[in-house]
Scaffold this active site. Sequence first.
Site, mmCIF file in Angstrom:
data_model
loop_
_atom_site.group_PDB
_atom_site.id
_atom_site.type_symbol
_atom_site.label_atom_id
_atom_site.label_comp_id
_atom_site.label_asym_id
_atom_site.label_seq_id
_atom_site.Cartn_x
_atom_site.Cartn_y
_atom_site.Cartn_z
ATOM 1 C CG MET A 21 0.596 6.582 -1.028
ATOM 2 S SD MET A 21 -0.006 7.368 -3.180
ATOM 3 C CE MET A 21 2.449 6.800 -3.599
ATOM 4 C CB CYS A 22 -5.675 7.667 -0.239
ATOM 5 S SG CYS A 22 -5.681 8.922 -0.279
#
Length: 255
Positions: free
Chosen positions: A1-2
Amino acid sequence: MCELLGMSANVPTDICFSFTGLVQRGGGTGPHKDGWGITFYEGKGCRTFKDPQPSFNSPIAKLVQDYPIKSCSVVAHIRQANRGEVALENTHPFTRELWGRNWTYAHNGQLTGYKSLETGNFRPVGETDSEKAFCWLLHKLTQRYPRTPGNMAAVFKYIASLADELRQKGVFNMLLSDGRYVMAYCSTNLHWITRRAPFGVATLLDQDVEIDFSSQTTPNDVVTVIATQPLTGNETWQKIMPGEWRLFCLGERVV
């Protein structure tokens, strides 16, 4: 996930302190090693720095940390790739023109069923689900508002309804700015904090760095920072609940 980072301020402000915390998560204290980017607004223009290399040891990231660019609106992103290879064209934020303004967008999450989204005249340059969703958002906006709208609060409310649709396709945390407003839409994790007088001391979670904001600001300054996870450990951050959104203008929350 960013991870996402945004700022809205009532006076041009540098984001060096928060950005220093973010870049450590780009392959240092976090796994987000697949590129990073940051966009600063200045008047009607904006300047963007991007690099598909990990931010924690990127010479370009060091340049941004050492060169305190002051801005009232900032959108930044560090990437952990899931859709699209590690390449500059797949690196956020993405900026497009709409109604004579530069709109900048960054997305954290992963979508399914996005390839069928109609994007009209807005075509993705890269292969990410994120950019495709941005093009779809812009296309929907031009359909609803063929001319420049006057009521921007209504525009952002409509954008939130579009974000609700995208959230049905997976995880959709978003930062969006037209240079004046900064919008934060939460699907899973997004936090914000507004700093105003009396300013205190803040300590980063990801690096042994402390700053006394009272020495860096005037009593009239209002600065809001938005991040996926809180960047400091000694301040109270507000969590945006899933499916909710916030809108900031010149540092103040307006929605």
